[in-house]
Scaffold this motif. Structure first.
Motif, mmCIF file in Angstrom:
data_model
loop_
_atom_site.group_PDB
_atom_site.id
_atom_site.type_symbol
_atom_site.label_atom_id
_atom_site.label_comp_id
_atom_site.label_asym_id
_atom_site.label_seq_id
_atom_site.Cartn_x
_atom_site.Cartn_y
_atom_site.Cartn_z
ATOM 1 N N PRO A 169 0.830 -1.216 0.000
ATOM 2 C CA PRO A 169 0.000 0.000 0.000
ATOM 3 C C PRO A 169 0.861 1.261 0.000
ATOM 4 O O PRO A 169 1.915 1.303 0.609
ATOM 5 C CB PRO A 169 -0.784 -0.105 1.309
ATOM 6 C CG PRO A 169 -0.660 -1.523 1.744
ATOM 7 C CD PRO A 169 0.643 -2.005 1.220
ATOM 8 N N LEU A 201 0.549 5.290 0.949
ATOM 9 C CA LEU A 201 -0.296 6.267 1.618
ATOM 10 C C LEU A 201 -0.554 7.470 0.729
ATOM 11 O O LEU A 201 0.371 8.061 0.176
ATOM 12 C CB LEU A 201 0.378 6.728 2.913
ATOM 13 C CG LEU A 201 -0.415 7.745 3.737
ATOM 14 C CD1 LEU A 201 -1.674 7.102 4.319
ATOM 15 C CD2 LEU A 201 0.446 8.314 4.859
ATOM 16 N N GLN A 248 -3.523 11.329 5.111
ATOM 17 C CA GLN A 248 -3.757 10.976 6.507
ATOM 18 C C GLN A 248 -4.490 12.127 7.165
ATOM 19 O O GLN A 248 -4.047 13.273 7.096
ATOM 20 C CB GLN A 248 -2.415 10.703 7.193
ATOM 21 C CG GLN A 248 -2.482 10.397 8.669
ATOM 22 C CD GLN A 248 -1.095 10.174 9.269
ATOM 23 O OE1 GLN A 248 -0.100 10.087 8.541
ATOM 24 N NE2 GLN A 248 -1.012 10.098 10.580
ATOM 25 N N LEU A 264 -7.688 1.622 -0.415
ATOM 26 C CA LEU A 264 -7.925 1.111 0.931
ATOM 27 C C LEU A 264 -8.063 2.264 1.911
ATOM 28 O O LEU A 264 -7.283 3.210 1.876
ATOM 29 C CB LEU A 264 -6.766 0.220 1.368
ATOM 30 C CG LEU A 264 -6.563 -1.083 0.587
ATOM 31 C CD1 LEU A 264 -5.161 -1.610 0.800
ATOM 32 C CD2 LEU A 264 -7.585 -2.116 1.014
ATOM 33 N N TRP A 278 -2.923 8.754 15.678
ATOM 34 C CA TRP A 278 -1.599 8.529 15.085
ATOM 35 C C TRP A 278 -0.478 9.025 15.981
ATOM 36 O O TRP A 278 0.660 8.555 15.886
ATOM 37 C CB TRP A 278 -1.496 9.210 13.719
ATOM 38 C CG TRP A 278 -1.336 10.706 13.805
ATOM 39 C CD1 TRP A 278 -2.330 11.634 13.765
ATOM 40 C CD2 TRP A 278 -0.117 11.449 13.958
ATOM 41 N NE1 TRP A 278 -1.809 12.892 13.883
ATOM 42 C CE2 TRP A 278 -0.457 12.827 13.996
ATOM 43 C CE3 TRP A 278 1.223 11.084 14.061
ATOM 44 C CZ2 TRP A 278 0.506 13.826 14.127
ATOM 45 C CZ3 TRP A 278 2.191 12.090 14.197
ATOM 46 C CH2 TRP A 278 1.811 13.436 14.227
ATOM 47 N N GLN A 279 -0.781 9.957 16.882
ATOM 48 C CA GLN A 279 0.280 10.545 17.699
ATOM 49 C C GLN A 279 0.781 9.602 18.790
ATOM 50 O O GLN A 279 1.809 9.864 19.406
ATOM 51 C CB GLN A 279 -0.218 11.853 18.307
ATOM 52 C CG GLN A 279 -0.433 12.930 17.264
ATOM 53 C CD GLN A 279 -1.222 14.102 17.805
ATOM 54 O OE1 GLN A 279 -2.248 13.926 18.460
ATOM 55 N NE2 GLN A 279 -0.761 15.299 17.532
ATOM 56 N N ALA A 314 2.672 6.412 19.363
ATOM 57 C CA ALA A 314 3.527 5.551 18.554
ATOM 58 C C ALA A 314 3.044 4.110 18.596
ATOM 59 O O ALA A 314 2.618 3.621 19.642
ATOM 60 C CB ALA A 314 4.963 5.621 19.077
ATOM 61 N N GLY A 315 3.112 3.465 17.449
ATOM 62 C CA GLY A 315 2.764 2.059 17.412
ATOM 63 C C GLY A 315 1.291 1.768 17.281
ATOM 64 O O GLY A 315 0.875 0.624 17.451
ATOM 65 N N GLU A 316 0.499 2.788 16.983
ATOM 66 C CA GLU A 316 -0.937 2.561 16.827
ATOM 67 C C GLU A 316 -1.199 1.593 15.684
ATOM 68 O O GLU A 316 -0.633 1.695 14.597
ATOM 69 C CB GLU A 316 -1.640 3.884 16.510
ATOM 70 C CG GLU A 316 -1.944 4.723 17.727
ATOM 71 C CD GLU A 316 -3.099 4.133 18.525
ATOM 72 O OE1 GLU A 316 -2.896 3.860 19.722
ATOM 73 O OE2 GLU A 316 -4.187 3.938 17.962
ATOM 74 N N THR A 317 -2.079 0.640 15.919
ATOM 75 C CA THR A 317 -2.435 -0.319 14.880
ATOM 76 C C THR A 317 -3.450 0.299 13.938
ATOM 77 O O THR A 317 -4.423 0.924 14.381
ATOM 78 C CB THR A 317 -3.022 -1.585 15.509
ATOM 79 O OG1 THR A 317 -2.012 -2.190 16.335
ATOM 80 C CG2 THR A 317 -3.451 -2.577 14.430
ATOM 81 N N GLN A 318 -3.219 0.136 12.650
ATOM 82 C CA GLN A 318 -4.174 0.581 11.636
ATOM 83 C C GLN A 318 -5.055 -0.605 11.241
ATOM 84 O O GLN A 318 -4.563 -1.692 10.981
ATOM 85 C CB GLN A 318 -3.444 1.112 10.401
ATOM 86 C CG GLN A 318 -2.631 2.364 10.682
ATOM 87 C CD GLN A 318 -1.964 2.910 9.442
ATOM 88 O OE1 GLN A 318 -2.427 2.701 8.312
ATOM 89 N NE2 GLN A 318 -0.860 3.632 9.638
ATOM 90 N N TYR A 319 -6.352 -0.349 11.204
ATOM 91 C CA TYR A 319 -7.331 -1.371 10.807
ATOM 92 C C TYR A 319 -7.913 -0.964 9.458
ATOM 93 O O TYR A 319 -8.316 0.190 9.279
ATOM 94 C CB TYR A 319 -8.433 -1.503 11.862
ATOM 95 C CG TYR A 319 -7.898 -1.996 13.178
ATOM 96 C CD1 TYR A 319 -7.502 -1.105 14.169
ATOM 97 C CD2 TYR A 319 -7.753 -3.360 13.427
ATOM 98 C CE1 TYR A 319 -6.979 -1.557 15.369
ATOM 99 C CE2 TYR A 319 -7.239 -3.825 14.634
ATOM 100 C CZ TYR A 319 -6.844 -2.917 15.595
ATOM 101 O OH TYR A 319 -6.327 -3.362 16.782
ATOM 102 N N PHE A 320 -7.977 -1.937 8.556
ATOM 103 C CA PHE A 320 -8.333 -1.640 7.172
ATOM 104 C C PHE A 320 -9.750 -2.070 6.816
ATOM 105 O O PHE A 320 -10.279 -3.052 7.358
ATOM 106 C CB PHE A 320 -7.357 -2.344 6.223
ATOM 107 C CG PHE A 320 -6.004 -1.699 6.180
ATOM 108 C CD1 PHE A 320 -5.077 -1.918 7.189
ATOM 109 C CD2 PHE A 320 -5.667 -0.849 5.137
ATOM 110 C CE1 PHE A 320 -3.822 -1.309 7.150
ATOM 111 C CE2 PHE A 320 -4.416 -0.237 5.088
ATOM 112 C CZ PHE A 320 -3.503 -0.468 6.098
ATOM 113 N N GLY A 321 -10.311 -1.349 5.872
ATOM 114 C CA GLY A 321 -11.578 -1.736 5.287
ATOM 115 C C GLY A 321 -11.368 -2.717 4.149
ATOM 116 O O GLY A 321 -10.227 -3.070 3.821
ATOM 117 N N PRO A 322 -12.459 -3.150 3.506
ATOM 118 C CA PRO A 322 -12.358 -4.157 2.442
ATOM 119 C C PRO A 322 -11.789 -3.623 1.142
ATOM 120 O O PRO A 322 -11.417 -4.402 0.270
ATOM 121 C CB PRO A 322 -13.811 -4.609 2.257
ATOM 122 C CG PRO A 322 -14.619 -3.438 2.695
ATOM 123 C CD PRO A 322 -13.849 -2.800 3.819
#
Lengths: 116, 116
Positions: free
Chosen positions: B43, B45, B48, B91, B98-99, B101-109
Motif C-alpha cells: 500500500p 499512503l 492521513q 484502501l 496517530w500521535q 507511537a505504534g498505533e495499529t491501523q485497521y483496514f476496510g475491504p
C-alpha cells in the motif's frame, strides 16, 4: 532511512507443511513497532500482530508464531501445519519515526500459496 | 465493534471520468488513512487525517485527487479526471490516534477501481 525487506516474492507449499516468511528491517530508531498483515484474495488487509522493539519474546497464536530478533533485525512469521485458507499475500511493516507521522513502512509482500 | 466500512466495492469507469469512494472508520478512531495499492505492490499512503484536519497529503496527486473528512468521521476520496494508471485498490484504514507511537491501523475491504 527506514526500510522493510521481504525477500521471498512467492512461496508455494503443500498443505500441512510448515512455512516461514522472512522479514528484515532497517531503522535508526530505538523505539519502533513491527506489524504483520494478511491480504487474502478478497483484498482486505487483516491485522495479525504488533510487536514493539523492547519485547523480544516470541509470540504464538494457534498455528501462527513470530520470531523477533533485534540482533539480526528480523521479524519472521511461521505458519505450522499450513492450510489452504492460509493462502494470501502477507505484508510486514514498520512504524516510521514521529518525523514521518509514524506512518507505516511496508515490505513488498510475500505471496503464499498452499496447495491441497 | 464494527470494522472500517467502504463503498463501493468495485467500480469500472472510462478514463477522464470522475469517481468517488466513501469510508466510515471504526467508531472513536480519530485518524483516518487512504491508501492506493497497485497490483503486486504494498500500500502507498495518499492522505492521513486527524479528525477533520490533514496530517499529511504529500503523496496525493492533487491535480486530480481530492479528499475530505468534513465532520471528522467519514471521508470521501475523489478522482477527477481518472487516468488509466489510477486502476488500483483504494484502501481506507483507521487508528485511535496517530500521535501514539505504534498505533495499529485497521483496514476496510477496499474499493477495486478499473479505469478503461
Amino acid at each position: 532511512a527506514q526500510k522493510v525487506t521481504q525477500a521471498q516474492t512467492e512461496i508455494s507449499v503443500v498443505e500441512k507443511e510448515d512455512v516461514t516468511l522472512d522479514c528484515v528491517y532497517e531503522t535508526r530508531d530505538t523505539t519502533y513497532y513491527l506489524f504483520w498483515y494478511k491480504q487474502p484474495p478478497s483484498g482486505e488487509l487483516v491485522f495479525l500482530i504488533r510487536r514493539n522493539s523492547f519485547d523480544e519474546q516470541n509470540e504464538i497464536s494457534g498455528r501462527y508464531s513470530w520470531n523477533f530478533q533485534k540482533s539480526t533485525s528480523s521479524f519472521n512469521f511461521t505458519i505450522t501445519a499450513s492450510q489452504v485458507v492460509d493462502s494470501a499475500v502477507y505484508f510486514c511493516a514498520l512504524t516510521g519515526s514521529m518525523d514521518s507521522n509514524y506512518q507505516l513502512i511496508w515490505g513488498a509482500g510475500t505471496k503464499l500459496i498452499i496447495k491441497p | 465493534e464494527a470494522g472500517v466500512a467502504q463503498s463501493p466495492r468495485y467500480k469500472i469507469i472510462e478514463k477522464r471520468q470522475s469517481v468517488a469512494f466513501w469510508c466510515n472508520p471504526i467508531s472513536g478512531h480519530a485518524t483516518l488513512y487512504w491508501y492506493q495499492q497497485i497490483l503486486g505492490q504494498g500500500p502507498k499512503l495518499l492522505i492521513q487525517f486527524q479528525n477533520n484536519g490533514v496530517v499529511d497529503d504529500s503523496q496525493l496527486p492533487k491535480d486530480r485527487f481530492s479528499a475530505e473528512r468534513l465532520k471528522g468521521v467519514d471521508s470521501t476520496l475523489k478522482i477527477q479526471p481518472a487516468k488509466l494508471e489510477d486502476s488500483a485498490v483504494y484502501l481506507c484504514a483507521s487508528s485511535h490516534n496517530w500521535q501514539a507511537a505504534g498505533e495499529t491501523q485497521y483496514f476496510g475491504p477496499g474499493t477495486r477501481l478499473l479505469v478503461l
